[in-house]
Design an enzyme around this catalytic site. Structure first.
Site, PDB file in Angstrom:
ATOM      1  N   ARG A  56       0.825  -1.217   0.000  1.00 47.37           N
ATOM      2  CA  ARG A  56       0.000   0.000   0.000  1.00 47.37           C
ATOM      3  C   ARG A  56       0.855   1.262   0.000  1.00 47.37           C
ATOM      4  O   ARG A  56       0.538   2.243  -0.666  1.00 47.37           O
ATOM      5  CB  ARG A  56      -0.927  -0.006   1.219  1.00 47.37           C
TER       6      ARG A  56
ATOM      7  N   ASN B 167     -13.995  14.196   1.527  1.00 46.10           N
ATOM      8  CA  ASN B 167     -14.646  12.940   1.152  1.00 46.10           C
ATOM      9  C   ASN B 167     -16.154  13.116   1.282  1.00 46.10           C
ATOM     10  O   ASN B 167     -16.628  13.812   2.183  1.00 46.10           O
ATOM     11  CB  ASN B 167     -14.181  11.824   2.101  1.00 46.10           C
TER      12      ASN B 167
ATOM     13  N   HIS C 267     -19.461  10.938   2.081  1.00 44.74           N
ATOM     14  CA  HIS C 267     -19.801   9.628   2.651  1.00 44.74           C
ATOM     15  C   HIS C 267     -21.319   9.530   2.828  1.00 44.74           C
ATOM     16  O   HIS C 267     -21.950  10.467   3.328  1.00 44.74           O
ATOM     17  CB  HIS C 267     -19.114   9.436   4.008  1.00 44.74           C
TER      18      HIS C 267
HETATM   19  C1  GAR Z   1     -21.581   7.857  -3.236  1.00 45.05           C
HETATM   20  O1  GAR Z   1     -22.809   7.473  -2.683  1.00 45.05           O
HETATM   21  C2  GAR Z   1     -20.590   8.153  -2.137  1.00 45.05           C
HETATM   22  O2  GAR Z   1     -21.170   8.758  -1.017  1.00 45.05           O
HETATM   23  C3  GAR Z   1     -20.084   6.782  -1.817  1.00 45.05           C
HETATM   24  O3  GAR Z   1     -19.948   6.152  -3.059  1.00 45.05           O
HETATM   25  C4  GAR Z   1     -20.941   6.664  -3.942  1.00 45.05           C
HETATM   26  C5  GAR Z   1     -20.290   7.064  -5.238  1.00 45.05           C
HETATM   27  O4  GAR Z   1     -21.238   7.432  -6.193  1.00 45.05           O
HETATM   28  N1  GAR Z   1     -18.866   6.828  -1.099  1.00 45.05           N
HETATM   29  C6  GAR Z   1     -18.540   5.977  -0.139  1.00 45.05           C
HETATM   30  O5  GAR Z   1     -19.256   5.062   0.204  1.00 45.05           O
HETATM   31  C7  GAR Z   1     -17.200   6.230   0.501  1.00 45.05           C
HETATM   32  N2  GAR Z   1     -17.101   5.538   1.733  1.00 45.05           N
HETATM   33  P1  GAR Z   1     -20.807   8.124  -7.544  1.00 45.05           P
HETATM   34  O6  GAR Z   1     -19.642   7.291  -8.096  1.00 45.05           O
HETATM   35  O7  GAR Z   1     -21.998   8.044  -8.441  1.00 45.05           O
HETATM   36  O8  GAR Z   1     -20.401   9.521  -7.243  1.00 45.05           O
END
Ligand code: GAR
Length: 223
Positions: free
Chosen positions: A70, A112, A114
């Site tokens: 990583r 970020n 979330h």
């Molecule tokens: C979104 O719902 C975001 O909040 C989530 O992934 C999705 C991406 O959607 N993120 C997480 O879960 C991070 N922990 P998108 O690719 O259509 O923007």
């Protein structure tokens, strides 16, 4: 916006890229003072990459499995990102956890989105877990990224009441729509230099935020 230079933004994605699309559209419409310099993904052939291609934004795919560990992966990722001289890195559905080295390198410059009302429901499958727990409300959060997974200082949240017998898919869709609102707002604040992280404090318009800004979603459609 006047004399404030455009903010160089790097977006990291792992999937659909609808949050990325929101940023692309807002930038194009002159709603945010940004320049999305590049999009990075950890997976090839995802729809989000096509969105970037359509907008003529350079894309890079760095898959973790091509690196021995990583640390080396993140070093390479950080060095590619550095070459764009970013002012902001947006994790928009980026599903890799970024380690301390990467986060401290870009201290205060990573946000970020979330899909939960943090600090509740960190991690994955938030919509399913929220429904299983019988919660009455759910939402999304934009926060500064620290070493703690989904634990950095919160900037803004979107909150909606959950409908009776609401399906996971419908709830996810409604949360997604709120994500676009709060992500855009956070980026707009950063690009207009109204928002910053100082130590562990979120500063908005020269004042420390004691709690995240809360946007209440519409109480639309009765169940
Ligand atoms: C979104 O719902 C975001 O909040 C989530 O992934 C999705 C991406 O959607 N993120 C997480 O879960 C991070 N922990 P998108 O690719 O259509 O923007």
């Amino acid at each position: 916006m006047n004399n404030i230079p455009r903010l160089n933004v790097i977006v990291l994605i792992s999937g659909e890229g609808t949050n990325l699309q929101t940023l692309i559209d807002a930038e194009k419409a002159g709603k945010i003072n940004t320049r999305i310099k590049a999009v990075f993904s950890d997976r090839p052939k995802i729809p989000g990459i096509k969105r970037a291609n359509r907008a003529n934004i350079p894309t890079h795919c760095l898959t973790r499995s091509n690196f021995p560990n990583r640390a080396k992966y993140e070093l390479e990722l950080a060095s590619h990102i550095d070459s764009y001289e970013p002012g902001l890195i947006v994790l928009a559905g980026f599903m890799k956890v970024l380690g301390a080295g990467f986060v401290s390198h870009f201290q205060g410059q990573i946000i970020n989105i979330h899909p939960s009302l943090l600090p509740r429901y960190r991690g994955l499958d938030t919509h399913r877990r929220v429904l299983e727990a019988g919660e009455e409300k759910h939402g999304a959060t934009v926060h500064f990224v620290t070493e703690e997974l989904d634990g950095g200082p919160r900037i803004i949240q979107y909150r909606i009441p959950i409908k009776a017998k609401e399906s996971e898919a419908e709830l996810a869709q409604r949360i997604h729509e709120g994500e676009y609102i709060i992500l855009l707002q956070a980026v707009a604040w950063l690009a207009s230099q109204r928002l910053a992280l100082e130590g562990s404090d979120v500063i908005l318009d020269n004042q420390k935020l004691e709690s995240p800004i809360l946007i209440e979603g519409k109480h639309e459609r009765s169940p």
